[in-house]
Scaffold this motif. Structure first.
Motif, short mmCIF file in Angstrom:
data_model
loop_
_atom_site.label_atom_id
_atom_site.label_comp_id
_atom_site.label_asym_id
_atom_site.label_seq_id
_atom_site.Cartn_x
_atom_site.Cartn_y
_atom_site.Cartn_z
N THR A 1 43.38 42.32 58.70
CA THR A 1 42.10 42.33 58.91
C THR A 1 41.68 40.74 59.08
N ASN B 1 40.07 38.82 57.25
CA ASN B 1 40.36 38.32 55.57
C ASN B 1 41.77 38.04 55.30
N TYR B 2 42.54 38.70 55.95
CA TYR B 2 44.26 38.52 55.84
C TYR B 2 44.47 37.33 56.82
N GLY C 1 42.97 34.09 54.91
CA GLY C 1 43.73 33.80 53.57
C GLY C 1 45.18 33.20 54.07
N ILE D 1 44.28 37.61 48.74
CA ILE D 1 44.21 38.67 49.96
C ILE D 1 45.06 39.82 49.35
N GLU E 1 40.25 38.81 45.21
CA GLU E 1 39.12 38.75 46.09
C GLU E 1 38.84 39.58 46.87
N ASP E 2 37.67 40.30 47.14
CA ASP E 2 37.48 41.32 48.15
C ASP E 2 36.55 40.86 49.41
N PRO E 3 37.03 41.11 50.75
CA PRO E 3 36.25 40.74 51.81
C PRO E 3 34.93 41.63 51.81
N ILE F 1 31.34 39.09 57.33
CA ILE F 1 31.50 38.12 58.26
C ILE F 1 30.32 37.65 58.51
N LYS G 1 30.81 44.54 55.21
CA LYS G 1 32.02 45.17 55.12
C LYS G 1 32.29 45.82 53.87
N ILE H 1 33.72 33.74 56.65
CA ILE H 1 33.61 35.04 56.17
C ILE H 1 33.08 34.94 54.71
N ARG I 1 33.67 36.68 50.72
CA ARG I 1 34.51 37.16 49.63
C ARG I 1 33.79 37.47 48.60
#
Length: 456
Positions: A285, A287-288, A291, A321, A351-353, A356, A372, A447, A449
């Motif tokens: 993602t 988010n990945y 991070g 992540i 942490e959760d995304p 965006i 998301k 983003i 989180r």
């Protein structure tokens, strides 16, 4: 003079490519339609590949086309025809593994730069010398090598570029040499369609189990009875070498590898002769990407300058992540059972995304976000960008009436929070963009989180 160290990012589609560049990639690798080992997840077509090449080159970045299948006879002709299209797009290199296809490409396109894929299982200096003499300019080394072996390869064959994976998922077999996916789901890893059977849930049953005991292994039975005692696997020819095996209500995981993380070893890897530091994850993602980039970019910059980097601080980025627990793999020795995550096929992360950033109203300090995952008033959030990490509390959620009427409307503003918006207590992913309070002007590619409650 040593070539500048390269941070190489995955690009699963054009938008992820742009995020990779924003978060510090020197180069990206992108799959070509039909002929890469992420064929099922690859979201590039010829048009977006062309756009990706232009985007990278206009910013002084490089892009490598991944075309690393092992072809059956029926795919040779279409591959060579597709390669004509690839050449017209002018990528900086091709990542390939099939010796036959490499031979044909070298014959017809002698100026094409080829990097040898990790799928070729490159484990010793003699292999590297062989490929160099065939015109390969870079070799992506097997994940199973130690630092000492990498250094010896560089010493024996100094005039070829070396690349290794420094972060991401690990195959439980030599890359691509596993037949589990073929056996269970008729999907060939070497054709780009691996179903990751090694990460499925399996249950352990005693011999002659009754039908009542053979309940659905994908369920979460409330009446699950915990196994008592300890269980091990022992291979017949390796008596005394016991492999622990366990199960909980989620199943049994005996092949579920932890993720690789070599953040702590970048200097040693560079000193061993590696010039390209590769991140796994074309299907991962935004988010990945964010991070990993926020961790590895400053670390590699420090190595390039001969400086130390704050491992403790940067490691917080990779633990934020999704991950299955981290291991350095074989780099510093055989990891043994520490390479396998036995507990369950889930992930650790802090942490959760949740969104965006799509736009910002500086006057009202409100950001329009593509939601998301669920958000609620009172959540502890983080604004994250290539240069920002801002903690704040979610106090306000506003829905735009235009988007409530038509979620796909192009009339909704990106820079003005609607004064007549509908106030909400929560928001959910996959519906409409929402406006939330954000205390600072977000950078591009920011983003949002949400901090997880790890005590639950």
């Amino acid at each position: 003079m040593r070539k500048k160290l390269e941070l190489l990012f995955p690009a699963g589609n054009l938008e992820k490519l742009k995020y990779a560049i924003a978060y510090g990639a020197d180069a990206v690798y992108a799959g070509v339609p039909m002929f890469s080992l992420r064929a099922r997840e690859n979201q590039f077509n010829w048009k977006t590949l062309a756009e990706g090449v232009e985007y990278c080159h206009s910013r002084g970045k490089e892009i490598y086309f991944t075309a690393n299948i092992y072809a059956h006879n029926m795919k040779i002709a279409p591959f060579m025809k597709a390669f004509e299209k690839m050449e017209a797009l002018k990528p900086d290199a091709y990542i390939m593994s099939d010796p036959g296809l490499i031979h044909l490409v070298r014959q017809k396109f002698p100026n094409a730069e080829i990097h040898l894929s990790v799928q070729a299982n490159n484990t010793n200096w003699a292999q590297i010398q062989f490929w160099k003499e065939l015109g390969i300019s870079r070799v992506i080394l097997s994940r199973e090598l130690s630092l000492r072996e990498i250094k010896e390869i560089h010493e024996k064959v100094p005039d070829i570029e070396l690349e290794i994976f420094v972060h991401g998922a690990i195959c439980m077999a030599y890359s691509g040499r596993c037949l589990l996916s073929n056996y269970f789901s008729h999907r060939d890893p070497n054709q780009g369609t691996c179903s990751h059977s090694c990460r499925w849930e399996y249950k352990v049953f005693k011999k002659d189990a009754s039908p009542d005991e053979l309940y659905d292994s994908t369920g979460r039975p409330e009446d699950y009875e915990e196994l008592t005692g300890e269980f091990y696997l022992e291979e017949r020819e390796r008596q005394g070498e016991l492999l622990p095996i366990d199960e909980d209500e989620y199943g049994t995981y005996i092949m579920n590898s932890r993720d690789s993380c070599l953040l702590a070893y970048l200097k040693e890897i560079a000193d061993a002769g590696v010039i390209s530091f590769k991140i796994e994850g074309r299907s991962k993602t935004f988010n990945y990407i964010a991070g990993v980039g926020r961790a590895y970019r400053p670390a590699l910059d420090a190595v390039e300058k001969g400086e130390e980097y704050d491992m403790e601080t940067l490691s917080e980025e990779v633990f934020a992540i999704s991950n299955r627990g981290y291991t350095p793999g074989f780099l510093v020795g055989n990891p043994g059972e520490k390479a396998i995550y036995f507990e369950k096929n889930l992930d650790y992360h802090e942490e959760d995304p949740v969104g965006i950033v799509q736009g910002y109203d500086a006057k009202n300090k409100m950001a329009r976000i593509m939601v998301k995952n669920r958000i609620d008033q009172g959540d502890e959030l983080v604004l994250l960008s290539p240069s920002q990490r801002v903690n704040f509390k979610l106090d306000t959620i506003i829905a735009d009436p235009i988007l409530l009427e038509d979620p796909k409307s192009t009339d909704a503003s990106f820079d003005t929070c609607p004064p007549n918006g509908e106030s909400r207590q929560s928001g959910h992913g996959g519906h409409i963009d929402l406006w939330i309070n954000v205390p600072e002007v977000p950078d591009e590619y920011a983003i949002i989180r949400k901090k997880r409650n790890l005590n639950v």
